[in-house]
Enzyme design. Structure first.
Site, PDB file in Angstrom:
ATOM      1  N   ASP A   1       0.831  -1.205   0.000  1.00 57.81           N
ATOM      2  CA  ASP A   1       0.000   0.000   0.000  1.00 57.81           C
ATOM      3  C   ASP A   1       0.868   1.259   0.000  1.00 57.81           C
ATOM      4  O   ASP A   1       1.610   1.510   0.954  1.00 57.81           O
ATOM      5  CB  ASP A   1      -0.881  -0.070   1.267  1.00 57.81           C
ATOM      6  CG  ASP A   1      -1.963   0.970   1.271  1.00 57.81           C
ATOM      7  OD1 ASP A   1      -1.982   1.806   0.361  1.00 57.81           O
ATOM      8  OD2 ASP A   1      -2.779   0.938   2.196  1.00 57.81           O
TER       9      ASP A   1
ATOM     10  N   ASP B   1     -10.505   4.027  -1.337  1.00 57.32           N
ATOM     11  CA  ASP B   1     -11.162   3.033  -0.485  1.00 57.32           C
ATOM     12  C   ASP B   1     -12.674   3.011  -0.693  1.00 57.32           C
ATOM     13  O   ASP B   1     -13.321   4.055  -0.776  1.00 57.32           O
ATOM     14  CB  ASP B   1     -10.894   3.350   0.991  1.00 57.32           C
ATOM     15  CG  ASP B   1      -9.464   3.033   1.371  1.00 57.32           C
ATOM     16  OD1 ASP B   1      -8.631   2.893   0.461  1.00 57.32           O
ATOM     17  OD2 ASP B   1      -9.194   2.928   2.571  1.00 57.32           O
TER      18      ASP B   1
END
Ligand code: GAL
Length: 743
Positions: free
Chosen positions: A494, A557
């Site tokens: 990430d 997200d």
């Protein structure tokens, strides 16, 4: 104590009907400045030269690309005393500031009223996806009633998007709705397809008040708003004595209904309501006879440990056999778990048999041993959407256990992935060390492997992860070696604080950290699926495969709202051409079941039809399917969503082609995915707010004029169709079909 006295007086007064809109909107008029200065909290600070900014959108999208670090937001607002007068319970001033990315410190007229640095600590470790709701005592001198007030928010963004965005922005005086908890979190139980039951719990959250009044439960049909079932009853409840109400409506047909719970308090005559969709089960129960499910192709690299659990439904015990297993592999005939190591590259066709007392199923499984893994998209669970940073060894084991005990493993679900929050730091040699919540990673992976499941982990190419934990920067090879030693099968990598290393990356800069970790993973003797997470930057779908990614996130997200789901899901056609065996677009993890980003959870806020859309669309998109909910609380409806083999077969199809939007008209969109057997899977989606008829022009499929159509959720043939296939589609819902040329 003040609170108690005012309540005693107030209950004697009589009030008119509730006005649930008793709040001031806080989503307009914000001013913005980059940097950091404590003087910006003061109400008298002259901010007229500050730039205007919109909340609900990141600052990156408003002229501050790639900015990470501190910035301040300020807004002027008059707080009318009428808010206080209108409130029956006068519970305090409440300021809702959406979800702030990442940390914040918030001031009202210079007085600090809240900080979110992950509940304690500096705002640099704030949680970006937590609602900011700050409360101020009504007697607090910081509140200037009927005058100008300044709310000043100091924000710190660690990486990626930043600022005040998503969520609710408003100011109110807390009242009945804040103290009456209509707890509808218990799952619906199904007694047959149309008979359901559900327990509602009413709680009084105010410390001193006893609630009494009327509860009304109304079930309506969303297609015509007609009431199909209703009950009204007197209720009373206190903080220590909640009221439990079990209701059992019989519903006219198999579709989603809406249920509204309304409590009307008897003295104030104010009401509190909650509404939810009643789910309906479409997936038929699996046959008691054996059936082999899941991917028909699995891939591994030569000489690396191999693990595959043959997914089979049907009564237990089941005996497994496999003919043609390559040298180095063996099958446990009791569990169906194949393990070992194949040294010789090649394509092996294995004839698998599963039998129980009622029958026998057979299927060919292709095992590809070569330089590619992730031949079909990963299916499993990830801790983030439920547990957030509160993930622990116990929660991961519970998920693995539930994967088996709830039978999901029999439908192809495999990975158990730990997201952010497991890292402690580095030992004196520089090796990454897990924190106290994970006492023994090696033992955890052995346990997960013993169930025939695989284990995933998370890191960042930057010095810190998004949650502020230790990242892999400059320790990539060491971390890859540690993961291999621990028995890790999947790495989510990430971007996050890598912005500190390269704040303005060009394409080579975006690719660099992923190439570095790819090389590190290539250096270990284990297959570790490489999942890139950098929110789609630089059109990653065009080069994710080239840098060795097995999947890459195409978006920011997801959350459990229709706007998030539909914005992400229905914009994936741009990436579709780039997906294929071994390299997949990842529109983010599933938000069905009980989610919450930890530690407290709630039922997905998606309606039942939106959840059918979510799973149908993700399967059509050949997306990695990572369940994001608490697996130990899987309810009947969620299980039905996750265990339909004909639906999951779209995702796991060996051709590996991602669906595209082939038609759209008004609110209706048709997405179609070519399948390995020559058929086409199609989803007819209704993005509108009303039930609508959707039509699929058959000519678009190029399968001939006459086709046969099968409803995949119901697993039912619908017959032959010429020219067009039409169906009524509920609001935000789907009809998912598979189509072959007619015989
Ligand atoms: C985000 C990522 C989430 C989750 C989180 C952990 O950047 O998109 O899926 O991994 O970090 O902190």
């Amino acid at each position: 104590m003040k609170f108690f006295l005012s309540l005693c007086c107030l209950v004697l007064l009589s009030f008119g009907p509730a006005n649930s809109q008793d709040f001031i909107r806080l989503d307009q008029g914000w001013k913005f400045h980059l940097g950091d200065s404590s003087s910006w909290a003061a109400p008298g600070y002259d901010d007229h030269s500050w730039k205007s900014i919109r909340v609900h959108r990141s600052w990156e999208s408003q002229g501050y690309p790639d900015y990470d670090g501190y910035a301040w937001y300020r807004v002027h607002v008059t707080i009318p005393s009428s808010l206080k007068t209108a409130s029956f319970l006068k519970g305090g001033l409440r300021i809702e500031l959406g979800e702030i990315d990442d940390g914040d410190e918030t001031f009202l007229n210079g007085t600090r009223i809240g900080i979110n640095g992950g509940s304690v600590g500096p705002i640099t470790s704030g949680l970006y996806n937590k609602e900011r709701i700050y409360q101020v005592n009504l007697e607090e001198p910081a509140i200037r009633w009927d005058a100008d007030n300044v709310i000043a928010v100091r924000v710190y963004d660690r990486g990626g998007d930043g600022g005040m965005w998503t969520g609710k922005y408003r100011l109110s005086v807390m009242d009945l709705p804040d103290f009456v908890d209509l707890d509808d979190s218990a799952p619906f139980s199904f007694q047959g397809s149309r008979r359901i039951s559900k327990q509602l719990i009413l709680r009084d959250k105010s410390p001193v008040y006893g609630m009494a009044g009327i509860l009304q439960v109304t079930v309506t049909d969303p297609s015509d708003n007609k009431t199909v079932w209703e009950r009204t009853l007197p209720v009373s409840f206190t903080a220590s004595r909640p009221m439990h109400y079990l209701f059992l409506p019989a519903l006219p047909s198999q579709q989603s209904y809406e249920v509204t719970y309304t409590f009307t308090e008897q003295k104030s005559r104010k009401s509190v309501s909650a509404q939810e969709g009643i789910p309906y089960i479409l997936t038929p129960k699996p046959s008691p006879k054996p059936r082999i499910n899941g991917a028909r192709v699995t891939a591994s690299r030569p000489g690396h440990p191999f693990l595959f659990r043959i997914p089979v439904t049907g009564n237990r015990p089941v005996r497994f056999q496999a003919k043609g297993l390559p040298e180095g592999l063996s099958l446990d005939s009791r569990t169906g778990i194949i393990t070992g190591k194949v040294d010789q590259a090649g394509s092996y066709t294995v004839h698998v048999t599963a039998s129980n007392s009622l029958g026998k199923a057979t299927r060919d499984l292709t095992i590809l041993v070569g330089d590619q893994i992730a031949y079909t998209p990963a299916m499993g669970w990830n801790s983030w959407n439920c547990w957030g940073l509160s993930v622990s060894d116990a929660k991961v084991r519970a998920s693995a256990n539930a994967m088996v005990s709830k039978g999901l493993v029999n439908h192809g679900w495999t990975y158990i992935n730990i997201d952010d929050g497991w890292e402690k730091g580095r030992d004196s040699q520089g090796n990454i060390v897990a924190n106290d919540k994970f006492p023994d990673m090696r033992a955890l992976s052995s346990y997960i492997h013993s169930l025939g499941l695989k284990m995933g982990i998370y890191s960042s190419p930057g010095p810190k992860t998004c949650g502020g934990y230790t990242g892999s920067y400059q320790h990539e090879a060491r971390d890859a070696a540690t993961y291999a030693r621990w028995g890790i099968d999947y790495l989510k990598y990430d971007w996050c604080s890598y912005s500190e290393i390269d704040p303005h990356p060009d394409l080579a800069g975006l690719q660099k950290p992923y190439r570095v970790m790819r090389a590190a993973l290539d250096g270990v003797d284990r297959d570790i699926l490489f999942s890139l997470c950098q929110y789609g930057m630089g059109a990653v779908w065009k080069w994710g495969a080239e840098v060795g990614g097995n999947s890459w996130r195409t978006t920011g997200d997801i959350n459990d709202s229709w706007s998030s789901l539909s914005t992400i899901g229905f914009h994936q056609n741009i990436c579709a051409p780039y997906a294929g065996p071994g390299h997949w677009n990842d529109p983010d993890m599933l938000v069905v079941g009980r989610v919450g980003w930890g530690p407290s959870l709630h039922n997905s806020r998606l309606t039942p039809d939106e959840q059918y859309t979510h799973i149908s669309l993700w399967c059509l998109l050949s997306a990695p399917l990572l369940i994001g909910c608490d697996m130990s609380q899987l309810d009947d409806f969620t299980l039905n969503l996750l265990s339909n083999d004909e639906v999951l077969a779209l995702d796991q199809d060996a051709l590996g082609r991602e669906a595209n939007r082939i038609d759209s008209s008004g609110d209706i969109q048709v997405w179609a995915k070519p399948m390995a057997d020559g058929s086409i899977a199609a989803g007819l989606f209704n993005l509108g707010d009303q039930m609508e008829k959707g039509t699929l022009p058959i000519g678009l499929l190029r399968l001939g004029d006459l086709v046969q159509v099968r409803d995949l959720w119901r697993q039912k043939d619908l017959g032959n169709f010429r020219d067009a296939f039409s169906a009524m589609i509920p609001s935000h819902g789907v009809v998912l079909v598979r189509i072959w040329p007619a015989k």
